[in-house]
Structures are given as structure tokens and as C-alpha cells.
Design an enzyme around this catalytic site. Structure first.
Site, PDB file in Angstrom:
ATOM      1  N   GLU A  33       0.843  -1.206   0.000  1.00 55.90           N
ATOM      2  CA  GLU A  33       0.000   0.000   0.000  1.00 55.90           C
ATOM      3  C   GLU A  33       0.869   1.244   0.000  1.00 55.90           C
ATOM      4  OE1 GLU A  33      -3.104  -0.013  -1.162  1.00 55.90           O
ATOM      5  OE2 GLU A  33      -3.560  -1.463   0.405  1.00 55.90           O
ATOM      6  N   THR A  35       2.856   2.132  -2.136  1.00 51.62           N
ATOM      7  CA  THR A  35       4.175   1.837  -2.697  1.00 51.62           C
ATOM      8  C   THR A  35       4.221   2.161  -4.188  1.00 51.62           C
ATOM      9  OG1 THR A  35       3.348  -0.419  -2.867  1.00 51.62           O
ATOM     10  CG2 THR A  35       4.919   0.015  -1.103  1.00 51.62           C
ATOM     11  N   SER A  67     -25.718   8.569 -15.760  1.00 51.08           N
ATOM     12  CA  SER A  67     -25.364   7.663 -14.675  1.00 51.08           C
ATOM     13  C   SER A  67     -26.628   7.220 -13.954  1.00 51.08           C
ATOM     14  CB  SER A  67     -24.426   8.361 -13.683  1.00 51.08           C
ATOM     15  OG  SER A  67     -24.440   7.654 -12.457  1.00 51.08           O
ATOM     16  N   GLY A 124     -12.603   2.892  -1.362  1.00 52.55           N
ATOM     17  CA  GLY A 124     -11.254   2.365  -1.516  1.00 52.55           C
ATOM     18  C   GLY A 124     -11.185   1.128  -2.390  1.00 52.55           C
ATOM     19  N   LEU A 125     -12.206   0.904  -3.229  1.00 50.28           N
ATOM     20  CA  LEU A 125     -12.188  -0.267  -4.117  1.00 50.28           C
ATOM     21  C   LEU A 125     -12.040   0.154  -5.574  1.00 50.28           C
ATOM     22  CD1 LEU A 125     -14.921  -2.477  -2.393  1.00 50.28           C
ATOM     23  CD2 LEU A 125     -12.455  -2.529  -2.061  1.00 50.28           C
ATOM     24  N   SER A 126     -11.622   1.403  -5.789  1.00 52.32           N
ATOM     25  CA  SER A 126     -11.254   1.900  -7.120  1.00 52.32           C
ATOM     26  C   SER A 126     -12.410   2.022  -8.096  1.00 52.32           C
ATOM     27  CB  SER A 126     -10.182   1.010  -7.751  1.00 52.32           C
ATOM     28  OG  SER A 126      -8.989   1.234  -7.121  1.00 52.32           O
ATOM     29  N   SER A 128     -13.336   4.839  -9.157  1.00 52.35           N
ATOM     30  CA  SER A 128     -12.909   5.885 -10.097  1.00 52.35           C
ATOM     31  C   SER A 128     -12.051   5.314 -11.213  1.00 52.35           C
ATOM     32  CB  SER A 128     -12.096   6.990  -9.409  1.00 52.35           C
ATOM     33  OG  SER A 128     -12.442   7.134  -8.095  1.00 52.35           O
ATOM     34  N   ASP A 172      -4.280   1.087  -9.536  1.00 53.51           N
ATOM     35  CA  ASP A 172      -5.718   0.838  -9.696  1.00 53.51           C
ATOM     36  C   ASP A 172      -6.100   0.665 -11.168  1.00 53.51           C
ATOM     37  OD1 ASP A 172      -5.505   1.361  -7.043  1.00 53.51           O
ATOM     38  OD2 ASP A 172      -6.565   3.274  -7.102  1.00 53.51           O
ATOM     39  N   TYR A 252      -3.507  12.290   0.673  1.00 53.66           N
ATOM     40  CA  TYR A 252      -2.801  11.420  -0.265  1.00 53.66           C
ATOM     41  C   TYR A 252      -1.656  12.195  -0.911  1.00 53.66           C
ATOM     42  CZ  TYR A 252      -2.116   8.026  -4.015  1.00 53.66           C
ATOM     43  OH  TYR A 252      -1.571   7.101  -4.879  1.00 53.66           O
TER      44      TYR A 252
HETATM   45  C1  GLA Z   1      -5.096   4.790  -4.175  1.00 48.51           C
HETATM   46  C2  GLA Z   1      -4.286   5.169  -5.414  1.00 48.51           C
HETATM   47  C3  GLA Z   1      -3.275   4.073  -5.753  1.00 48.51           C
HETATM   48  C4  GLA Z   1      -2.437   3.678  -4.543  1.00 48.51           C
HETATM   49  C5  GLA Z   1      -3.326   3.408  -3.323  1.00 48.51           C
HETATM   50  C6  GLA Z   1      -2.535   3.192  -2.068  1.00 48.51           C
HETATM   51  O1  GLA Z   1      -5.903   3.695  -4.452  1.00 48.51           O
HETATM   52  O2  GLA Z   1      -5.133   5.387  -6.508  1.00 48.51           O
HETATM   53  O3  GLA Z   1      -2.460   4.514  -6.809  1.00 48.51           O
HETATM   54  O4  GLA Z   1      -1.456   4.637  -4.267  1.00 48.51           O
HETATM   55  O5  GLA Z   1      -4.229   4.488  -3.089  1.00 48.51           O
HETATM   56  O6  GLA Z   1      -1.784   2.036  -2.157  1.00 48.51           O
END
Ligand code: GLA
Length: 423
Positions: A33, A35, A67, A124-126, A128, A172, A252
Site C-alpha cells: 500500500e 508503494t 449515470s 477504496g475499491l477503485s 474511479s 488501480d 494522499y
Molecule cells: C489509491 C491510489 C493508488 C495507490 C493506493 C494506495 O488507491 O489510486 O495509486 O497509491 O491508493 O496504495
């Protein structure tokens, strides 16, 4: 995701059949994470939650996106793309991708689309990244130009950096494009070399005793008869704290800047480094005293986390799930104490999980400040796991969690419609 519902919504709105469907999955990161933007290593999987779009070409100059989840329609022309605000903000991910594709020389075609998804938003599951990737596939499908998949992931990342303003890494978008079912993706975020690591995990004997080093959390575990899990499938279970990652954007970017500051200072002693990825744990220990305390904590975490990803791959290869679980736990502790991106709710969720028999590992996943935890759980323990989280998490936080037992899916895809059939 029900494609027939999407099709009927499309027909109801545009009075015509869609020409294509695209889908792009969300992800959960097993370890590694914060990284990716340090040129390091990550180990995400694509999950069975996705963004799906039904679309067809238009003959005028407009792009119309609707949407279903935000109940909002956004219309724009490709030669004058402006950012949207408020309730239409979701459309910026698609607009950003369209802008960047055009900047890269692609001639896009106007189109109309209906968009929906079952990836929880800001969890936090992407979601976007999945929307970016799905939008890229849609625009590319209508421009009749092939684009290399990795190029496409990089372009979506640039859209997020430049159009949205979040300085995210490549993880992501990369996993949403390149994921493979039943595999984790071990990615070197510098070279973009990757390896698909099979995930048919089953309980084996090595799991015994491997957690004795973390007595505080695992006293109870160590007294259980673990033989009951031998041969048992391992599932990835995601727990949503239901706390949205509000702070994530600004904090972030701050974390990223702190890492860059660390590299600048360490360069005085290690002139060949360009990212924290290049710093070994030994070198870091030698020169850490020259870093201001906060920078030292942040960099120490990243350097150790990179080493943990490499160790976790070894553990998977050796089918040593106990070791893998220990590494997940150390990762969470680092994110909580050194990188300081966890939250009371994430910590509570992890602690509750680790006290359930049959949980191999648990940690926060994604950027942090809310969102989800990822848990490796033996299948026969899942019922107890769900019950325990469902009971204890609300007691500690007053919040009802959501729990998803996930399958690992393949990366994004386009399906062209020929009459009723999909190909
Ligand atoms: C978000 C960012 C990723 C990554 C994570 C943390 O999801 O979009 O690029 O940096 O946080 O690991």
C-alpha cells in the site's frame, strides 16, 4: 451486474439498442500500500464488482452520459470539454479520459451511454479507476483504433492526475485493465513488469504456529485446532467500514510529497536513488537519522512495505499462508502507526477480524482514511466471520458494515452487440 437491466435502461433512454457494452472491475489490494507512486511493488486483484457501460455512436457532435447510480445526465462536445461540479462530478472521470485521449492524438466519435456500477463509491475499491478504464474502452471502441492495454492504463492514470488532481500511482488502473480471474497481479510499478500469481489457495500445514509472534492479537487463535482448515479454500473477504474516504485526496498528495522529500534528503548519501524503491532497509537504517521525524516515519514504512510485498510473493510460492497473514498484519500496523492513513474504524475492523478463528490475515486496503479492509478467510470460517463482524463492529463504532465475499475476476473488456447476441 445485470447486463439486461442496463440494456433496457439504455433502450428506455435513447430508444435504440446499444452497440457495445464495456465493463471494468474494481480492485482490492492484498499487500503493497502506498508503494506504487514510490516505484515499488503491489499485489492487487480485480474483484467481481465493476462499472458497466452500454453505449452507441451519435451522428451529431455531442457526448451524452447518463449515470443510473447518480441519476444524472451530462452532455458535452468533444472539442470543448469542461469540468463538471456538484452532482455531475462523476462525469469528470470520463471527461478526463476523453481529453487525454484527444491530446494523445485519438480522434474520438460522439456517443451516448448509460453507466452503472456495483463498486461502492469512495470505499477504496477503485470505482474511479474502473470508470476511467470503462470510459477509455468505450471511446476507443468508437474510434476504431487499437490501443495497447498498458498504454491505456497509463493514460487513465494521467487523466486522474491531471484532470481530477489526485496524484495517484498506477496500481488501480493497471489491475482494472490487466487483472486475471483467480490470480493476483504482482506488479513492479517502475518497469511495469508483472506476474500473475495463481490464487487457488488452500489451507496447508504451514499455517500452524506461524502467528505465534503476534501474541497480543492471536492468543485465542493459537489454541484452536487448525487442522480443521487443511484443504479448505481461502476466500478474499472485503469489509466496508462505511466511512467514506473524505480526506483521501489532500492527505494522499501530502504523503506523496513527504516521500519525495525523503528521497531528496537521502540522495545526499545515496546519490543513485531516484525513488524510495531504491533504498534498502539497511541503507535506510544507516541514514534515517538525517530525516525529519515525520518524513522518517513515512519513508520507513514505504521501504519496509516494499520488502513485505517481495516476502509475501515468496510466502505464496511456498504456500505459506501463515507467513502471508503475518505480513498483512505488519502492513496494517505500518499504515496505522508510521504512514498514519488508517482510522479508528479500520483498526476496529481489523482487530475484530483477527480474533475470528480461520482468518489468515486482515489489513486496511487502498488509500486509507476510511474505506475497506481486506481479509483472507478460510471458507468454513466465513459464516462465523460475517456474524462476528456484523455484531461487534456496530458495537464499537455505531456503524453497520457491509461485507463482500469476493471472487477474483478478469480485467476490463468490450462486448460488441450484433442484434441480441454479444460477442
Ligand atoms: C489509491 C491510489 C493508488 C495507490 C493506493 C494506495 O488507491 O489510486 O495509486 O497509491 O491508493 O496504495
Amino acid at each position: 451486474m445485470n447486463i439486461e437491466t442496463l440494456r433496457s435502461e439504455f433502450i428506455a433512454r435513447y430508444a435504440a439498442q446499444p452497440e457495445i457494452f464495456v465493463r471494468a472491475p474494481g480492485r482490492v489490494n492484498l499487500i503493497g500500500e502506498h508503494t506504487d507512486y514510490n516505484d515499488g511493488f503491489v499485489l492487487p486483484v480485480a474483484i467481481d464488482k465493476c462499472i458497466a457501460i452500454a453505449a452507441r455512436k451519435r451522428n451529431d457532435q455531442n457526448v451524452i452520459l447518463h449515470s443510473l447510480d447518480f441519476n444524472s445526465t451530462v452532455e458535452f462536445t468533444l472539442d470543448a470539454i469542461q469540468r463538471s461540479a456538484g452532482v455531475d462530478g462523476w462525469s469528470n472521470y470520463a471527461k478526463g479520459v476523453a481529453c487525454l485521449l484527444q491530446e494523445a492524438g485519438y480522434k474520438l466519435s460522439p456517443c451516448e451511454a448509460v453507466i452503472t456500477g456495483d463498486i461502492p463509491i469512495a470505499a477504496g475499491l477503485s470505482s474511479s479507476a474502473a470508470l476511467e478504464v470503462a470510459s477509455a474502452l468505450m471511446f476507443l471502441a468508437f474510434s476504431d483504433i487499437e490501443m495497447d492495454k498498458i498504454e491505456m492504463a497509463l493514460l487513465c492514470q494521467r487523466a486522474e492526475n491531471q484532470f481530477i488532481g489526485v496524484n495517484c500511482g498506477i496500481m488501480d488502473q493497471f489491475i482494472s485493465v490487466m487483472g486475471q480471474s483467480d490470480h493476483a497481479l504482482f506488479l513492479d510499478c517502475r518497469s511495469l513488469n508483472f506476474e500473475l500469481v495463481p490464487l487457488h489457495l488452500k489451507g496447508v500445514l504451514e499455517v500452524e504456529g506461524s502467528r505465534s509472534q503476534s501474541k497480543r492479537d492471536f492468543q485465542r487463535y493459537s489454541t484452536v485446532d487448525k487442522s480443521r482448515f487443511i484443504g479448505d479454500e481461502v476466500k478474499i473477504v472485503v469489509c466496508n467500514t462505511k466511512v467514506k474516504r473524505e480526506l483521501a485526496g489532500s492527505e494522499y498528495n501530502k504523503r506523496r510529497a513527504e516521500c519525495e522529500r525523503g528521497v531528496d534528503i537521502l540522495k545526499r548519501f545515496l546519490p543513485n536513488i531516484t525513488a524510495l524503491r531504491d533504498v534498502s532497509v539497511e541503507d535506510f537504517n544507516k541514514y534515517a537519522e538525517h530525516l525529519p521525524p515525520v518524513t522518517r516515519k513515512r519513508c520507513g514504512y514505504v521501504i519496509a512495505e516494499n520488502a513485505r510485498v517481495l516476502a509475501s510473493i515468496e510466502a505464496l510460492r511456498a504456500r505459506n499462508l501463515g507467513r502471508f497473514g503475518d505480513l498483512m498484519q505488519a502492513s496494517h500496523a505500518g499504515l496505522r502507526d508510521e504512514y498514519e492513513v488508517s482510522s479508528v474504524e479500520l483498526d476496529a475492523m481489523v482487530e475484530i477480524a483477527l480474533n475470528v478463528d480461520g482468518v489468515i490475515g486482515a489489513r486496511m486496503t487502498g488509500a486509507g482514511f476510511g474505506g475497506c479492509t481486506v481479509n483472507l478467510v478460510y471458507e468454513s470460517a466465513i459464516e462465523e466471520f460475517i456474524q462476528t463482524i456484523g455484531l461487534q463492529y456496530p458495537k464499537k463504532t455505531d456503524i453497520q458494515p457491509e461485507i463482500y465475499v469476493c471472487n477474483v475476476e478478469s480485467g476490463a473488456a468490450t462486448y460488441r452487440c450484433f442484434g441480441e447476441a454479444l460477442r
